[in-house]
Design a protein around this motif. Sequence first.
Motif, mmCIF file in Angstrom:
data_model
loop_
_atom_site.group_PDB
_atom_site.id
_atom_site.type_symbol
_atom_site.label_atom_id
_atom_site.label_comp_id
_atom_site.label_asym_id
_atom_site.label_seq_id
_atom_site.Cartn_x
_atom_site.Cartn_y
_atom_site.Cartn_z
ATOM 1 N N THR A 135 -35.277 -28.375 9.504
ATOM 2 C CA THR A 135 -36.551 -27.807 9.969
ATOM 3 C C THR A 135 -36.820 -26.471 9.301
ATOM 4 O O THR A 135 -37.974 -26.136 9.003
ATOM 5 C CB THR A 135 -36.528 -27.637 11.498
ATOM 6 O OG1 THR A 135 -36.133 -28.863 12.107
ATOM 7 C CG2 THR A 135 -37.902 -27.249 12.019
ATOM 8 N N LYS A 182 -47.052 -23.120 13.732
ATOM 9 C CA LYS A 182 -46.595 -23.104 15.124
ATOM 10 C C LYS A 182 -45.769 -24.343 15.435
ATOM 11 O O LYS A 182 -44.723 -24.255 16.105
ATOM 12 C CB LYS A 182 -47.789 -23.001 16.065
ATOM 13 C CG LYS A 182 -47.401 -22.932 17.534
ATOM 14 C CD LYS A 182 -48.634 -22.836 18.422
ATOM 15 C CE LYS A 182 -48.227 -22.788 19.893
ATOM 16 N NZ LYS A 182 -49.417 -22.734 20.782
ATOM 17 N N ALA A 183 -46.231 -25.504 14.941
ATOM 18 C CA ALA A 183 -45.498 -26.747 15.202
ATOM 19 C C ALA A 183 -44.107 -26.700 14.568
ATOM 20 O O ALA A 183 -43.102 -27.045 15.203
ATOM 21 C CB ALA A 183 -46.288 -27.937 14.675
ATOM 22 N N HIS A 184 -44.037 -26.262 13.283
ATOM 23 C CA HIS A 184 -42.740 -26.153 12.618
ATOM 24 C C HIS A 184 -41.866 -25.110 13.310
ATOM 25 O O HIS A 184 -40.656 -25.308 13.474
ATOM 26 C CB HIS A 184 -42.930 -25.775 11.153
ATOM 27 C CG HIS A 184 -43.505 -26.873 10.314
ATOM 28 N ND1 HIS A 184 -43.104 -28.185 10.410
ATOM 29 C CD2 HIS A 184 -44.466 -26.856 9.351
ATOM 30 C CE1 HIS A 184 -43.780 -28.926 9.551
ATOM 31 N NE2 HIS A 184 -44.609 -28.143 8.896
ATOM 32 N N ASN A 185 -42.488 -23.993 13.699
ATOM 33 C CA ASN A 185 -41.731 -22.920 14.327
ATOM 34 C C ASN A 185 -41.172 -23.357 15.678
ATOM 35 O O ASN A 185 -40.028 -23.050 16.037
ATOM 36 C CB ASN A 185 -42.631 -21.687 14.504
ATOM 37 C CG ASN A 185 -41.842 -20.408 14.669
ATOM 38 O OD1 ASN A 185 -40.690 -20.321 14.251
ATOM 39 N ND2 ASN A 185 -42.447 -19.413 15.278
ATOM 40 N N GLU A 186 -41.992 -24.077 16.446
ATOM 41 C CA GLU A 186 -41.526 -24.565 17.747
ATOM 42 C C GLU A 186 -40.405 -25.590 17.575
ATOM 43 O O GLU A 186 -39.431 -25.598 18.353
ATOM 44 C CB GLU A 186 -42.691 -25.178 18.518
ATOM 45 C CG GLU A 186 -43.680 -24.142 19.052
ATOM 46 C CD GLU A 186 -44.854 -24.782 19.771
ATOM 47 O OE1 GLU A 186 -44.991 -26.027 19.674
ATOM 48 O OE2 GLU A 186 -45.632 -24.052 20.414
ATOM 49 N N GLU A 187 -40.549 -26.448 16.548
ATOM 50 C CA GLU A 187 -39.488 -27.428 16.285
ATOM 51 C C GLU A 187 -38.186 -26.729 15.910
ATOM 52 O O GLU A 187 -37.096 -27.102 16.376
ATOM 53 C CB GLU A 187 -39.921 -28.376 15.167
ATOM 54 C CG GLU A 187 -38.921 -29.491 14.898
ATOM 55 C CD GLU A 187 -39.353 -30.413 13.764
ATOM 56 O OE1 GLU A 187 -38.610 -31.366 13.467
ATOM 57 O OE2 GLU A 187 -40.442 -30.157 13.174
ATOM 58 N N TYR A 218 -37.393 -23.674 16.757
ATOM 59 C CA TYR A 218 -36.934 -22.997 17.971
ATOM 60 C C TYR A 218 -36.158 -23.965 18.866
ATOM 61 O O TYR A 218 -35.047 -23.653 19.326
ATOM 62 C CB TYR A 218 -38.144 -22.427 18.720
ATOM 63 C CG TYR A 218 -37.838 -21.854 20.082
ATOM 64 C CD1 TYR A 218 -37.382 -20.551 20.223
ATOM 65 C CD2 TYR A 218 -38.003 -22.626 21.226
ATOM 66 C CE1 TYR A 218 -37.106 -20.025 21.479
ATOM 67 C CE2 TYR A 218 -37.729 -22.115 22.484
ATOM 68 C CZ TYR A 218 -37.286 -20.804 22.604
ATOM 69 O OH TYR A 218 -37.004 -20.302 23.843
ATOM 70 N N GLU A 219 -36.737 -25.150 19.095
ATOM 71 C CA GLU A 219 -36.098 -26.121 19.965
ATOM 72 C C GLU A 219 -34.757 -26.587 19.386
ATOM 73 O O GLU A 219 -33.749 -26.669 20.109
ATOM 74 C CB GLU A 219 -37.015 -27.326 20.184
ATOM 75 C CG GLU A 219 -38.283 -27.025 20.971
ATOM 76 C CD GLU A 219 -37.973 -26.612 22.405
ATOM 77 O OE1 GLU A 219 -36.930 -27.064 22.934
ATOM 78 O OE2 GLU A 219 -38.760 -25.849 22.991
#
Length: 606
Positions: free
Chosen positions: A212, A244-249, A251-252
């Motif tokens: 990621t 944001k989507a990549h960052n949240e992925e 992060y998770e």
Amino acid sequence: MMGPRPGGPAATKAEDFRGTVRRILDLLRRNPLRLASVVGFGVLMVAGMLSIPTVLGHATDLVIEGATADGLDFAALTRMLGLAVALALATFAITVLNGRTIAKLAQDMAFELRADADRKISALPLRYFDSRSRGEVLSRVTNDIDNLTQTVGQVTQRIVQGLLFLIGVPIMMLTISPLLTLVVLLTMPLTVIAARVIGKRSQPRFAKQWATTGKLNGHVEEMITGHQLVTLFGRQEQGAARFKAHNEELYENTVRAQWVAGLLGPAMAFLGSVTYVLVAVVGGLQVAAAVLTFGQIQAFIQYTGQFSNPLNMLAGMFGQIQSAVASGERVFEFLDAEEQRPDPADAGTELDAVHGKVAFEDVSFRYLEDEPLIEHLWLSAEPGQTVAIVGPTGAGKTTLVNLLMRFYDLDAGRITVDGVDVSTIERERMRRRIGMVLQDTWLFDGTIAENIAYGKPEATREEVVAAASAAHADHFIRTLPEGYDTVVGAEEGSLSAGERQLVTIARAFLIDPSILILDEATSSVDTRTEMLVQQGMVALRQGRTSFVIAHRLSTIRDADVIVVMEHGRVVEQGDHDALLASGGAYARLYEAQFAQPAVEETPAGA
């Protein structure tokens, strides 16, 4: 670049944890002297640390004996305490030296990995970079290598120290009490089971974390390089949403990986506490039975701590180790990528005097096995001819010249230069005879003179100026603050798109190629500059075979042969007038490009 750009493979789980660890150890063994020094320092350090509990145990027994006997032997106690202090100071000094040695060992590994990555980039085929984002490749070469080597530097000393403790501590324990040693060793299987269970669950999560990270870096690189277009089309919100989507992925995946790996620390602490309680109970009974002295049980408890400390320390770094192995896997995957097919052993044909007769004989090529692109193509160019290649997007125009440059290998057929199959010529020798100017300009960080001389570093300043003059770039270069010594770069904004293109055209002039490839070479220059460049091209093309890829048909009207491609096939060829007269594919392209829309007059008063 014509061709598919499928997403590169992203790691989703650990493929070979043990194999990756073995390769990391192989890298460390490339520097045997420093590695031996690390082990040697580790042995001395652990020997000193293992001696201290025994010395302090004797000191404790002296104090107890002095309290119950005629008096304390201060001289003996002083010797014991002095010995303990000396051992502690020596251990500290060795630890400092070992830390410096390990830092050099880790940086040696980083240096070699970066060098291997640099060599790999030069050896990889163009196909590899067509199928992956630049940010993903860059992430492997920078972030993953840094993560791997930094972790190696941090944990090597602790691992060596821990392994030596796991060997030395049981030996020291056995000299005190075999029974208590057995109690301690009974907890070891539980420790191993906990590490294996947690390791299997956390490693795939760390692989996802770094995969990621590569996707996030690729997106950021795209947003930076395409900032103007993003702003022009108002796509900031969409870009921010993807980030944001990549960052949240990320992060998770990071939270899950760190959380699972972090379970090992509490598990080890719990098992250590259980071990400590068992030792205290059994040891207390043996002291009460006069089997052990207070000094011996004190030393044994210290050894118990030394035995569990390396395990607890490694447990605390477990997540970091798993992360480093995941990065190592990505780095090795890059270094193991299939390189371009080597030149045949007999590819020694020398092209001393190239006349420029080029022929494509029944050539077939496809990027993907099930998607044909060029099938059974026949095309020839006589020495000195200018061959223009036109056609709709996706017809295979750029692919055609990439095959001539041997950026890709043919699936079938052959390409010849002066009757010699290019596959029998070393790529480097072949490419030295070809000049290429692309639509996308590329300048490296350096002066304009250095950029022009990129293909001929030994060129004199006079030769550089002559090439710039032929490309009609000399005038604007002399108006710059430092002239030919003005520093430009890949993202330098001091030059316009047209000026940057003129520099790349001058670069092609300088190497005096036998074959010239122009891929939309004048698309970034203004009309007046285009006329000047075209005049220079006429001189450059004298006696040279030229392949010109163009969408603007006005730039290739004077070509000797115009080749029209559709779906990877040559559907027409001839000169401008003959093709227009035939009313075929070229005529339709020409009419579509130059036909003026009809303007209907609106009646007055309507």
